[in-house]
Write a protein that holds these residues in place. Structure first.
Motif, PDB file in Angstrom:
ATOM      1  N   LEU A 196     -81.008-113.106 -35.345  1.00  0.00           N
ATOM      2  CA  LEU A 196     -79.674-113.153 -35.557  1.00  0.00           C
ATOM      3  C   LEU A 196     -79.150-113.775 -33.417  1.00  0.00           C
ATOM      4  CD1 LEU A 196     -77.141-113.656 -36.257  1.00  0.00           C
ATOM      5  CD2 LEU A 196     -76.460-111.453 -35.813  1.00  0.00           C
ATOM      6  N   GLY A 197     -79.689-113.090 -32.563  1.00  0.00           N
ATOM      7  CA  GLY A 197     -78.767-113.817 -31.131  1.00  0.00           C
ATOM      8  C   GLY A 197     -79.626-114.788 -30.763  1.00  0.00           C
ATOM      9  N   TYR A 198     -80.536-115.475 -30.847  1.00  0.00           N
ATOM     10  CA  TYR A 198     -81.140-116.831 -30.730  1.00  0.00           C
ATOM     11  C   TYR A 198     -80.738-117.776 -31.166  1.00  0.00           C
ATOM     12  CZ  TYR A 198     -85.712-114.362 -29.048  1.00  0.00           C
ATOM     13  OH  TYR A 198     -86.558-113.713 -28.751  1.00  0.00           O
ATOM     14  N   ALA A 199     -80.086-117.632 -32.749  1.00  0.00           N
ATOM     15  CA  ALA A 199     -79.197-118.043 -33.244  1.00  0.00           C
ATOM     16  C   ALA A 199     -77.882-118.487 -32.782  1.00  0.00           C
ATOM     17  CB  ALA A 199     -79.160-117.839 -35.127  1.00  0.00           C
ATOM     18  N   ILE A 200     -77.358-117.699 -32.275  1.00  0.00           N
ATOM     19  CA  ILE A 200     -76.498-117.381 -31.619  1.00  0.00           C
ATOM     20  C   ILE A 200     -75.944-118.602 -30.190  1.00  0.00           C
ATOM     21  CG2 ILE A 200     -74.379-116.121 -30.170  1.00  0.00           C
ATOM     22  CD1 ILE A 200     -74.567-113.609 -32.487  1.00  0.00           C
ATOM     23  N   TRP A 201     -76.752-117.846 -29.182  1.00  0.00           N
ATOM     24  CA  TRP A 201     -77.912-118.493 -28.396  1.00  0.00           C
ATOM     25  C   TRP A 201     -77.473-120.286 -28.918  1.00  0.00           C
ATOM     26  CZ3 TRP A 201     -77.031-118.579 -23.346  1.00  0.00           C
ATOM     27  CH2 TRP A 201     -77.328-118.867 -22.810  1.00  0.00           C
ATOM     28  N   TYR A 202     -78.234-120.588 -29.160  1.00  0.00           N
ATOM     29  CA  TYR A 202     -78.795-122.191 -29.473  1.00  0.00           C
ATOM     30  C   TYR A 202     -77.069-122.365 -29.990  1.00  0.00           C
ATOM     31  CZ  TYR A 202     -83.717-120.876 -30.397  1.00  0.00           C
ATOM     32  OH  TYR A 202     -84.190-120.432 -30.072  1.00  0.00           O
ATOM     33  N   THR A 203     -76.319-121.801 -31.202  1.00  0.00           N
ATOM     34  CA  THR A 203     -74.992-122.205 -30.811  1.00  0.00           C
ATOM     35  C   THR A 203     -74.945-122.752 -29.838  1.00  0.00           C
ATOM     36  OG1 THR A 203     -75.397-121.150 -32.856  1.00  0.00           O
ATOM     37  CG2 THR A 203     -72.892-122.021 -31.819  1.00  0.00           C
ATOM     38  N   ALA A 204     -74.342-121.435 -28.973  1.00  0.00           N
ATOM     39  CA  ALA A 204     -73.122-121.656 -27.749  1.00  0.00           C
ATOM     40  C   ALA A 204     -74.519-122.824 -26.547  1.00  0.00           C
ATOM     41  CB  ALA A 204     -74.028-120.186 -26.398  1.00  0.00           C
ATOM     42  N   LEU A 205     -75.333-123.333 -26.858  1.00  0.00           N
ATOM     43  CA  LEU A 205     -75.780-123.565 -25.484  1.00  0.00           C
ATOM     44  C   LEU A 205     -75.216-125.164 -26.162  1.00  0.00           C
ATOM     45  CD1 LEU A 205     -80.071-122.477 -25.899  1.00  0.00           C
ATOM     46  CD2 LEU A 205     -78.310-123.301 -24.282  1.00  0.00           C
ATOM     47  N   ARG A 206     -74.604-125.198 -27.171  1.00  0.00           N
ATOM     48  CA  ARG A 206     -73.935-127.328 -27.328  1.00  0.00           C
ATOM     49  C   ARG A 206     -72.810-126.965 -26.614  1.00  0.00           C
ATOM     50  NH1 ARG A 206     -73.544-126.406 -33.872  1.00  0.00           N
ATOM     51  NH2 ARG A 206     -76.233-125.711 -34.678  1.00  0.00           N
ATOM     52  N   GLY A 207     -72.002-126.472 -25.778  1.00  0.00           N
ATOM     53  CA  GLY A 207     -71.551-125.730 -25.132  1.00  0.00           C
ATOM     54  C   GLY A 207     -71.231-125.329 -23.482  1.00  0.00           C
ATOM     55  N   LEU A 208     -72.514-125.521 -23.056  1.00  0.00           N
ATOM     56  CA  LEU A 208     -73.224-124.681 -22.432  1.00  0.00           C
ATOM     57  C   LEU A 208     -73.287-126.293 -20.838  1.00  0.00           C
ATOM     58  CD1 LEU A 208     -73.842-121.425 -22.796  1.00  0.00           C
ATOM     59  CD2 LEU A 208     -72.081-122.263 -21.467  1.00  0.00           C
ATOM     60  N   ARG A 209     -73.490-126.435 -19.917  1.00  0.00           N
ATOM     61  CA  ARG A 209     -74.190-127.414 -19.001  1.00  0.00           C
ATOM     62  C   ARG A 209     -75.722-126.215 -18.790  1.00  0.00           C
ATOM     63  NH1 ARG A 209     -71.334-128.091 -13.742  1.00  0.00           N
ATOM     64  NH2 ARG A 209     -71.120-125.744 -13.682  1.00  0.00           N
TER      65      ARG A 209
ATOM     66  N   ARG B  92     -93.431-125.022 -23.199  1.00  0.00           N
ATOM     67  CA  ARG B  92     -93.888-125.092 -24.476  1.00  0.00           C
ATOM     68  C   ARG B  92     -93.052-125.993 -25.042  1.00  0.00           C
ATOM     69  NH1 ARG B  92     -98.289-125.527 -25.616  1.00  0.00           N
ATOM     70  NH2 ARG B  92     -98.135-126.368 -27.300  1.00  0.00           N
ATOM     71  N   GLY B  93     -91.924-125.030 -25.301  1.00  0.00           N
ATOM     72  CA  GLY B  93     -90.665-125.859 -25.955  1.00  0.00           C
ATOM     73  C   GLY B  93     -89.915-126.536 -25.496  1.00  0.00           C
ATOM     74  N   ARG B  94     -89.947-126.846 -24.201  1.00  0.00           N
ATOM     75  CA  ARG B  94     -88.559-127.806 -23.530  1.00  0.00           C
ATOM     76  C   ARG B  94     -88.352-129.036 -24.272  1.00  0.00           C
ATOM     77  NH1 ARG B  94     -89.626-128.039 -16.688  1.00  0.00           N
ATOM     78  NH2 ARG B  94     -88.355-126.153 -16.743  1.00  0.00           N
ATOM     79  N   GLY B  95     -89.483-130.167 -24.824  1.00  0.00           N
ATOM     80  CA  GLY B  95     -89.422-131.283 -25.327  1.00  0.00           C
ATOM     81  C   GLY B  95     -89.595-131.023 -26.601  1.00  0.00           C
ATOM     82  N   VAL B  96     -88.937-130.206 -27.735  1.00  0.00           N
ATOM     83  CA  VAL B  96     -88.822-130.120 -28.545  1.00  0.00           C
ATOM     84  C   VAL B  96     -87.392-130.720 -29.221  1.00  0.00           C
ATOM     85  CG1 VAL B  96     -90.257-127.807 -29.117  1.00  0.00           C
ATOM     86  CG2 VAL B  96     -88.001-127.895 -28.681  1.00  0.00           C
ATOM     87  N   LYS B  97     -86.476-130.828 -30.232  1.00  0.00           N
ATOM     88  CA  LYS B  97     -85.505-131.687 -30.543  1.00  0.00           C
ATOM     89  C   LYS B  97     -84.488-130.379 -31.326  1.00  0.00           C
ATOM     90  CE  LYS B  97     -87.630-136.514 -31.605  1.00  0.00           C
ATOM     91  NZ  LYS B  97     -87.905-137.561 -32.415  1.00  0.00           N
ATOM     92  N   ASP B  98     -85.327-129.860 -31.681  1.00  0.00           N
ATOM     93  CA  ASP B  98     -84.857-129.090 -32.463  1.00  0.00           C
ATOM     94  C   ASP B  98     -85.173-127.165 -32.651  1.00  0.00           C
ATOM     95  OD1 ASP B  98     -82.954-127.150 -34.218  1.00  0.00           O
ATOM     96  OD2 ASP B  98     -82.836-128.649 -35.774  1.00  0.00           O
ATOM     97  N   ALA B  99     -84.215-126.544 -31.184  1.00  0.00           N
ATOM     98  CA  ALA B  99     -84.933-125.151 -30.673  1.00  0.00           C
ATOM     99  C   ALA B  99     -84.993-124.430 -32.302  1.00  0.00           C
ATOM    100  CB  ALA B  99     -84.589-124.506 -29.857  1.00  0.00           C
ATOM    101  N   ALA B 100     -83.688-124.820 -32.666  1.00  0.00           N
ATOM    102  CA  ALA B 100     -84.056-123.051 -33.961  1.00  0.00           C
ATOM    103  C   ALA B 100     -85.260-123.167 -35.428  1.00  0.00           C
ATOM    104  CB  ALA B 100     -82.232-123.583 -34.180  1.00  0.00           C
ATOM    105  N   ALA B 101     -85.274-124.773 -34.917  1.00  0.00           N
ATOM    106  CA  ALA B 101     -86.593-125.025 -36.157  1.00  0.00           C
ATOM    107  C   ALA B 101     -87.170-124.207 -35.634  1.00  0.00           C
ATOM    108  CB  ALA B 101     -86.333-126.651 -36.450  1.00  0.00           C
TER     109      ALA B 101
END
Length: 280
Positions: free
Chosen positions: A216-229, A163-172
């Motif tokens: 905090l784990g999700y917040a860190i993951w969302y940040t890391a995702l910006r640099g991962l394929r 369900r979250g695949r199409g969201v623009k901001d996963a963190a929000a």
């Protein structure tokens, strides 16, 4: 983002995700806290941390992204996860969860029109076979009730992810879904009030699970995702069940059975084949 920072953030996120299994199992095995109370503390503390994370980014207007259907799927995952860890070991629970999540998402992609290659289809069959190896009756088989609950948790998390695949901001969106899930968690706690047990140490583990390992784990993951394929992000999560199993052996004194090793290799090997990029 520097590669070293991406690596550090990714490792921290995977450790946090594995810690969820360890903290939940530790709380329900070593303290008097009940699954419903643990779930409530986890959801509320996770919502608070994600709220702060989104606010610090200056996204006040997006705090209520997400929706009630996604929040319900999130709650079902969290509640079934807690109920399952009454009887499952950390490693077994993480493997069942991870396998069910990935299989659910793969089936969801197939229903949406994505067609796997022959190698990917083989990988999916291997993943199913690994789950069967793990739960089939036998001396070292995990309890059926706990296994079914963890598979339900994995399916719910898989549906939440789809369900979250199409969201623009996963963190929000996740912050909003956690906030809405508080309503379901309170209803769950009320329904289970007759068997409720509060425990200070158990509550501390639940808050650590919600605030640190989840929020905090999700917040860190969302940040890391910006640099991962995308392929790298999917593949790296193969480490979570392994980390949980190792943590269970080191910190909880759990045994590493041959059945768990075989199932782990089969499930993760199958999913690795599915995640392997298809050459044009």
């Amino acid at each position: 983002m520097p590669p070293v920072r991406i690596l550090v953030l990714t490792v921290l996120a995977m450790l946090a995700f594995a810690a969820n299994s360890l903290l939940c199992r530790l709380a329900l095995r070593e303290t008097a806290i009940d699954p419903a109370t643990f779930t409530g503390y986890r959801v509320i503390s996770g919502a608070l941390v994600l709220y702060v994370f989104v606010r610090l980014r200056g996204d006040r207007a997006r705090l209520w992204d997400g929706g009630w259907a996604s929040a319900l799927a999130l709650f079902v995952y969290a509640a079934a996860f807690s109920l399952a860890y009454v009887s499952l070991s950390a490693g077994t629970g993480a493997l069942l969860l991870f396998g069910a999540v990935q299989v659910t998402m793969l089936v969801g992609g197939w229903r949406a029109g994505e067609r796997p290659s022959p190698l990917q289809a083989l990988g999916l069959l291997l993943a199913f076979a690994g789950l069967l190896v793990l739960v089939l009756p036998g001396v070292s088989a995990p309890p059926w009730t706990g296994s079914a609950l963890m598979l339900l948790a994995g399916i719910a998390w898989g549906l939440y992810s789809l369900r979250g695949r199409g969201v623009k901001d996963a963190a929000a969106a996740t912050a909003g879904n956690f906030a809405r899930a508080i309503v379901f968690a309170l209803i769950f706690s009320g329904a289970m009030a007759g068997s409720a047990h509060w425990d200070a140490r158990g509550a501390l583990y639940a808050v650590a699970s919600g605030a640190i390992a989840s929020g905090l784990g999700y917040a860190i993951w969302y940040t890391a995702l910006r640099g991962l394929r995308a392929s790298s992000a999917a593949s790296v999560q193969l480490s979570v069940p392994v980390l949980a199993a190792i943590g269970g052996v080191l910190f909880l004194g759990e045994s590493l059975t041959l059945r768990l090793v075989v199932a782990t290799l089969t499930i993760l090997g199958g999913i690795a084949l599915v995640l392997r990029p298809v050459r044009a």
